[in-house]
Design an enzyme around this catalytic site. Sequence first.
Site, PDB file in Angstrom:
ATOM      1  N   THR A 226      50.730  -7.487   8.831  1.00  0.00           N
ATOM      2  CA  THR A 226      50.748  -8.843  10.357  1.00  0.00           C
ATOM      3  C   THR A 226      52.304  -8.359  10.454  1.00  0.00           C
ATOM      4  OG1 THR A 226      48.936  -8.582  10.281  1.00  0.00           O
ATOM      5  CG2 THR A 226      50.092  -9.636  12.275  1.00  0.00           C
TER       6      THR A 226
ATOM      7  N   THR B 225      48.995  -5.586  13.857  1.00  0.00           N
ATOM      8  CA  THR B 225      48.156  -5.795  11.979  1.00  0.00           C
ATOM      9  C   THR B 225      47.773  -4.221  11.720  1.00  0.00           C
ATOM     10  OG1 THR B 225      47.139  -7.323  10.887  1.00  0.00           O
ATOM     11  CG2 THR B 225      46.214  -6.910  12.348  1.00  0.00           C
TER      12      THR B 225
ATOM     13  N   GLU C 211      41.307  -3.068   8.276  1.00  0.00           N
ATOM     14  CA  GLU C 211      41.035  -4.636   9.524  1.00  0.00           C
ATOM     15  C   GLU C 211      39.276  -4.804   8.460  1.00  0.00           C
ATOM     16  OE1 GLU C 211      43.360  -6.671  10.146  1.00  0.00           O
ATOM     17  OE2 GLU C 211      43.769  -5.062  10.896  1.00  0.00           O
TER      18      GLU C 211
ATOM     19  N   ASP D  27      38.305  -7.748   6.965  1.00  0.00           N
ATOM     20  CA  ASP D  27      37.953  -9.134   7.300  1.00  0.00           C
ATOM     21  C   ASP D  27      36.970  -9.103   7.929  1.00  0.00           C
ATOM     22  OD1 ASP D  27      40.389  -9.688   7.029  1.00  0.00           O
ATOM     23  OD2 ASP D  27      41.372  -9.176   9.465  1.00  0.00           O
TER      24      ASP D  27
ATOM     25  N   SER E  94      39.127 -12.446  12.871  1.00  0.00           N
ATOM     26  CA  SER E  94      40.436 -11.999  13.012  1.00  0.00           C
ATOM     27  C   SER E  94      41.282 -13.672  12.940  1.00  0.00           C
ATOM     28  CB  SER E  94      41.568 -11.754  14.482  1.00  0.00           C
ATOM     29  OG  SER E  94      42.850 -12.332  14.072  1.00  0.00           O
TER      30      SER E  94
ATOM     31  N   GLY F   2      50.272 -13.856   7.999  1.00  0.00           N
ATOM     32  CA  GLY F   2      50.177 -14.293   7.151  1.00  0.00           C
ATOM     33  C   GLY F   2      48.783 -14.309   7.537  1.00  0.00           C
ATOM     34  N   GLY F   3      47.722 -13.444   7.354  1.00  0.00           N
ATOM     35  CA  GLY F   3      46.447 -13.664   7.368  1.00  0.00           C
ATOM     36  C   GLY F   3      46.039 -15.269   7.932  1.00  0.00           C
TER      37      GLY F   3
HETATM   38  N1  GLU Z   1      43.726  -8.612   9.460  1.00  0.00           N
HETATM   39  C1  GLU Z   1      44.342 -10.308  10.099  1.00  0.00           C
HETATM   40  C2  GLU Z   1      43.649 -10.690  11.076  1.00  0.00           C
HETATM   41  O1  GLU Z   1      43.566 -10.236  12.039  1.00  0.00           O
HETATM   42  C3  GLU Z   1      45.522 -10.349   9.921  1.00  0.00           C
HETATM   43  C4  GLU Z   1      46.490 -10.223   8.054  1.00  0.00           C
HETATM   44  C5  GLU Z   1      48.020 -11.050   7.925  1.00  0.00           C
HETATM   45  O2  GLU Z   1      48.121 -11.053   8.945  1.00  0.00           O
HETATM   46  O3  GLU Z   1      47.961 -11.110   6.926  1.00  0.00           O
HETATM   47  O4  GLU Z   1      43.396 -11.850  11.209  1.00  0.00           O
END
Ligand code: GLU
Length: 608
Positions: free
Chosen positions: A419, A437, A463, A466, A491, A514-515
Site C-alpha cells: 500500500t 493498494t 486483495e 482481506d 479494508s 501498513g495493513g
Molecule cells: N490490503 C490492506 C487494506 O486494504 C492494506 C494493505 C497494507 O497496507 O498493507 O486494508
Amino acid sequence: MYNFTTRLTAIAAAVAVLFLLNGCAQPQPEPESGINYTVPDQPEMSTGYTPKPGWETSEFAVAAANPLATDAGYQILQAGGSAVDAAVAVQMVLTLVEPQSSGIGGGAFLLTFDGDEVHAFNGREKAPSAADENLFMDENGEPYSFSDAVRSGLSVGVPGTIAMLAEAHAEHGNLEWEELFGPAITLAEDGFNISPRLQGLLDADQTLRKDSIARELYYDDEGEALPVGHTLQNPALAEILRNVAAQGPSAFYNETVAGDIVDRVQSHERPGLMEVEDVLAYAELDFKVDPMCNDWRSYEICGIAPPSSGHIAVMQILGIMDHLEAPSEVLQDSIPTADWLHQYLEASKLAYADRAKYIGDADFVDPPAGSWHSLLAPDYLQKRASLIEDRAMESAEPGNPGSLSSAFGIQPEQPEMGTSHISIVDRDGNAVSMTTTIEQGFGSRIMSDGGTGLKGGFHLNNELTDFARIPEDLDGNPMANRVEGNKRPRSSMSPSLVLDAETGEFVSSVGSPGGAGIIHYTAKAIIGMHGFGLNAQEAIDLPNFVNYNGPSILEQDRFTAEIIESLEAMGHEIDERDLTSGIQAIQRIEGGYFGGADPRREGVVMGD
Ligand code: GLU
C-alpha cells in the site's frame, strides 16, 4: 514543536530536495499535451530510517511515497492541475516505480475537498461473481495456508483504480485526462533508476521471480534482482498507459487487457474464478460514495465508510480516549508516556473488537443499529470507555450499539501489508487524501502485460485475502467479512481529511499504508498534529505503537526500558518490532502548508 530552527532546517532541506529533483533536469521536447514534463535527476535514496525535514510551501503541496511520483504530482500542480489531476499522475508513476505497493492492478479510496464539501470515491477491488464463502478452501474443504492463498489466482480481485480515478477526474479534474499520463509514460519508456527499497524487496521475494513476466523484467539471467540504480524500462506498461491516456478506462476494461488478466489468474496452479465479464462490469459501476464525517474536538474528520474499517476504528480510538481523564503528561522527550499509551492501547482493543465483528462491505452487510454512525455515537463510546481500567485487559469483547444483537462471528486478525498513501493540496485549496493498494508487497506475485506481448506490465493484487478466509466462527455464526460474489473485502485503509468543524476550512490530509496497522499510524498522525500540537513531520516521526486486540507491539528500539516496564506492570504484553508505516501528511499553516513524509520509507513532499 514547530519553531524557527525547525523551519530553517525544513526550508534548507526542501531547497536541497528540489534541487536534486529539478535542478539538473534535462530539458525535454515539448510534448503534444502542453505539459512540459521534465524527468528529474534521480538521487539514490537510502533504505531504513531516513530522517526527513518536513517541507513548508506557500501555494500547493504534494506528498507521495516515492520522489519520482511526488515530482510528477508537483509538475502537474505547477501546470495548473487540480489535486485530483495530480493524484492521477502520481498513481500512474507509482505503478511503475513503487510496483510493490500499488498500481493499476489494484484498488484505492480517494477523498477530495473542493473548498466546500468532501467527496469520496470507492475503487476497492471486487470478488468475481462466481466466488463464494469457500473461495479459500482446497478440494478437501481445508483452508489454504495464508501464504498459498495470497500467492494464487484466487486472491486476485477485479482491479478498480483506473475506473475510480476516471470518475473522480471527470468531476474534479482541470487538465485533460491524457496529459496526466505523460510523466508515467515517459518514465516507463525511458526508464527509471531502481531504488534501494524496490531492489531490497525484489531481492527478498522468492515467489515473484517465478512469474515469467516479473522474471524477465526485474531479474538477471541468474535470477538475481537487478541492482540499485539500474535503469528499468517497462514497455508493456508504457503501451497500456498510452492507450488508457488516449481512450480512457475503456482501454483497460476491455477484452484485450481483461482477457490477459483473466488468463493469468486462471492459469495459475491455484486458479482464480475471475472472468472477463467481471472486469468489464466493474467499469460500469458508480464509484462515488458518501464520505463518513464525524466530529472530534474542534475538527470534523472525514474518511471512508465500510468496506473500509479504517475511519470507524480511527474515530472510535480518538472518541473513546476523549471519554477518559487525560493523563497529566502525554509526551516526554517526544515519546508518548506509559500512562497515555495505556489509554491508547486499551481504546484500540475495544475498537478492533468491534471491527472484527461488524465491518464488511456495506453493499452486503447491515450496520449495527441501522447506521455505521451508531459505532461512533458519544453515548456508545462513553460506555466503551467505561470498560477501561488501570489494569490492561487481555482482549476486549465487541460492544453492541443497538438494542438487537447482530449474529456475526468474530473474524480473527489476518496479516495485511503493502500500500501507498498520497496527500495533495492544489493552488485553489482543493485537497486529496488517497490510499491505494495491491495488498501485499507485489500483490499475488502474478503480473499481466495487458495483452501487449511486450516486456513488463503491472502487478495483480491479492486483495481478496482481506476477506475472512474461514466463513464462520466455531458456533456457526457467519463472518460479516466472508467472501461473496461481487463483494468488496474489508479494508483498513484510512485516507482522512481533517476540517475545522466551525469554519469548514481544510486543516490536514493524512493516511498511511501498513495493513491493519494503517489505523494506528493514521490515528497517531492525527493525534500528533491536532492533539499534541506537533507539525506534520514531528507527528509522523513519533514512534509507532499498535494493538489489534491482544498483545501490544511497539516500534523496535524507540521506547525506553522504563516505559516498557511500566506498561508491563499495568498488565500489557509487549512485543517490539519494526513497524514500517508510510505516513504522508499535509497540514495548513499560516501562509501556506507544511508537509511531512515518513522516515521509514522513500517519500518526499514538494510544492511551491
Ligand atoms: N490490503 C490492506 C487494506 O486494504 C492494506 C494493505 C497494507 O497496507 O498493507 O486494508
